[in-house]
Design an enzyme around this catalytic site. Sequence first.
Site, short mmCIF file in Angstrom:
data_model
loop_
_atom_site.label_atom_id
_atom_site.label_comp_id
_atom_site.label_asym_id
_atom_site.label_seq_id
_atom_site.Cartn_x
_atom_site.Cartn_y
_atom_site.Cartn_z
CE1 TYR A 98 -25.33 58.13 -63.22
CE2 TYR A 98 -26.18 57.56 -65.29
CZ TYR A 98 -25.06 58.22 -64.41
OH TYR A 98 -24.24 56.81 -64.54
CB SER A 100 -23.37 57.52 -68.65
OG SER A 100 -25.05 56.40 -69.03
P1 NAD Z 1 -21.65 51.07 -58.44
O1 NAD Z 1 -22.33 50.96 -57.31
O2 NAD Z 1 -20.81 49.48 -58.05
O3 NAD Z 1 -20.27 51.96 -58.44
C1 NAD Z 1 -20.49 52.84 -57.93
C2 NAD Z 1 -19.55 53.15 -57.00
O4 NAD Z 1 -19.64 54.66 -56.24
C3 NAD Z 1 -19.76 52.92 -55.89
O5 NAD Z 1 -19.02 51.54 -55.41
C4 NAD Z 1 -19.18 53.15 -54.71
O6 NAD Z 1 -17.82 53.45 -54.13
C5 NAD Z 1 -18.65 54.84 -55.53
N1 NAD Z 1 -19.60 56.30 -54.84
C6 NAD Z 1 -20.98 56.51 -55.20
N2 NAD Z 1 -20.95 57.63 -53.92
C7 NAD Z 1 -19.32 58.20 -53.13
C8 NAD Z 1 -18.81 59.28 -53.05
N3 NAD Z 1 -19.93 59.56 -52.39
N4 NAD Z 1 -17.45 58.87 -52.36
C9 NAD Z 1 -17.16 58.00 -52.60
N5 NAD Z 1 -17.29 57.14 -53.72
C10 NAD Z 1 -18.72 56.63 -53.70
O7 NAD Z 1 -21.71 50.83 -60.31
P2 NAD Z 1 -20.90 51.36 -60.89
O8 NAD Z 1 -22.54 51.30 -62.70
O9 NAD Z 1 -20.36 50.50 -61.59
O10 NAD Z 1 -20.99 52.32 -61.56
C11 NAD Z 1 -19.46 52.77 -61.51
C12 NAD Z 1 -19.57 54.28 -63.19
O11 NAD Z 1 -20.23 53.89 -64.20
C13 NAD Z 1 -20.89 55.75 -62.17
O12 NAD Z 1 -19.67 56.99 -62.71
C14 NAD Z 1 -21.70 55.52 -63.00
O13 NAD Z 1 -22.45 56.56 -63.55
C15 NAD Z 1 -21.61 54.84 -64.25
N6 NAD Z 1 -22.58 54.41 -65.85
C16 NAD Z 1 -23.24 52.90 -64.52
C17 NAD Z 1 -23.42 52.24 -65.49
C18 NAD Z 1 -24.52 51.38 -65.28
O14 NAD Z 1 -25.88 50.80 -66.04
N7 NAD Z 1 -24.37 50.65 -64.20
C19 NAD Z 1 -24.16 53.36 -67.09
C20 NAD Z 1 -23.18 53.95 -67.46
C21 NAD Z 1 -22.47 54.47 -66.76
#
Ligand code: NAD
Length: 299
Positions: free
Chosen positions: A204, A191
Amino acid sequence: MSSTNQYSMRDPTTQYPRPPFEEQPQHAPGLAKDMKPRPDHGEDSYVGFGRLKGRKALITGGDSGIGRAVAIAFAREGADVVINYLHEEEEDAQEVLKIMRESGVSAHAMPGDIKEEAFCEKLIATAVKEMDGLDILVNVAGKQTWQDSVLDITTEQFDATFKTNVYALFWLCKAVIPHLPRGATIINTASIQAYDQSPILGDYAPTKSAIVGFTKVLAKQLASQGIRVNAVAPGPIWTPLQPSGGQPQKKVIEFGSNIPLGRPGQPAELASIYVFLASQESSFVTAEVFGVTGGHPLP
Ligand code: NAD
Ligand code: MG
């Protein structure tokens, strides 16, 4: 599929919805299907060209957000895919499985909690069995819970965030390495928070720095085995992670307003970079972190 695809030239500032958005609290992990507006995961636009034909991928967090966009793109590029997610996300997962199967590849679901080491081992073993091998691991699953002060972060929260974001990555990589052939690729999801920490993400943000460090160590270790390891570092992306406790609702309303492109990214805008890093096109790229930030560059 519409006539617009990932190659259609458009103005990136108006290509997708801009803030303000509605307040939309959800309980974690949240569902893509309940977001307003619904995120774009490339369902109606991503066109594949066989760039991952015959490859076998496991994607964590494949039900929604960035993981869903990657799952759809990988299937359309010809890869067989197993997705992992939590049981309460079954509705989102079923939508993705249906879309992937329409591409004619095999698509399997293996829900379960990656905070458990035994489950991580089972997930890898099952994926290897379902697809008769595994040559791409994409770690996308993540947990984000805002708190104004580190004094408000309980040990339980700190533990759950580190287990999900860091320990699971370690356990999954450890379990998968013995199965990976030369040419295999691992892609982790860091991130912008690894470099420019928000004060409300006290547990986080450090997990994302750990992911960057682990990615580089692993890449250097596995290079001689012909296995490449890279990470993607997204900026603000419109996914259920944010309204389900990742940000306060007042920040959800203005999400993306503080970056140069003036809006959050959509999951679909991340898919191509994961495809590139998974495929042989990126054969000389390893130990790298790629920013997809809308103009908030990595240092
Ligand atoms: P999202 O909520 O769609 O995806 C996160 C997924 O993590 C969930 O769908 C869930 O299936 C999974 N998850 C969480 N806890 C879990 C567990 N204990 N066991 C199994 N699965 C689990 O959101 P996203 O934003 O697409 O997140 C995906 C990645 O991107 C994450 O690592 C997040 O930190 C990273 N990220 C997101 C952003 C943002 O702004 N959305 C920015 C930077 C990084
Ligand atoms: Mg989800």
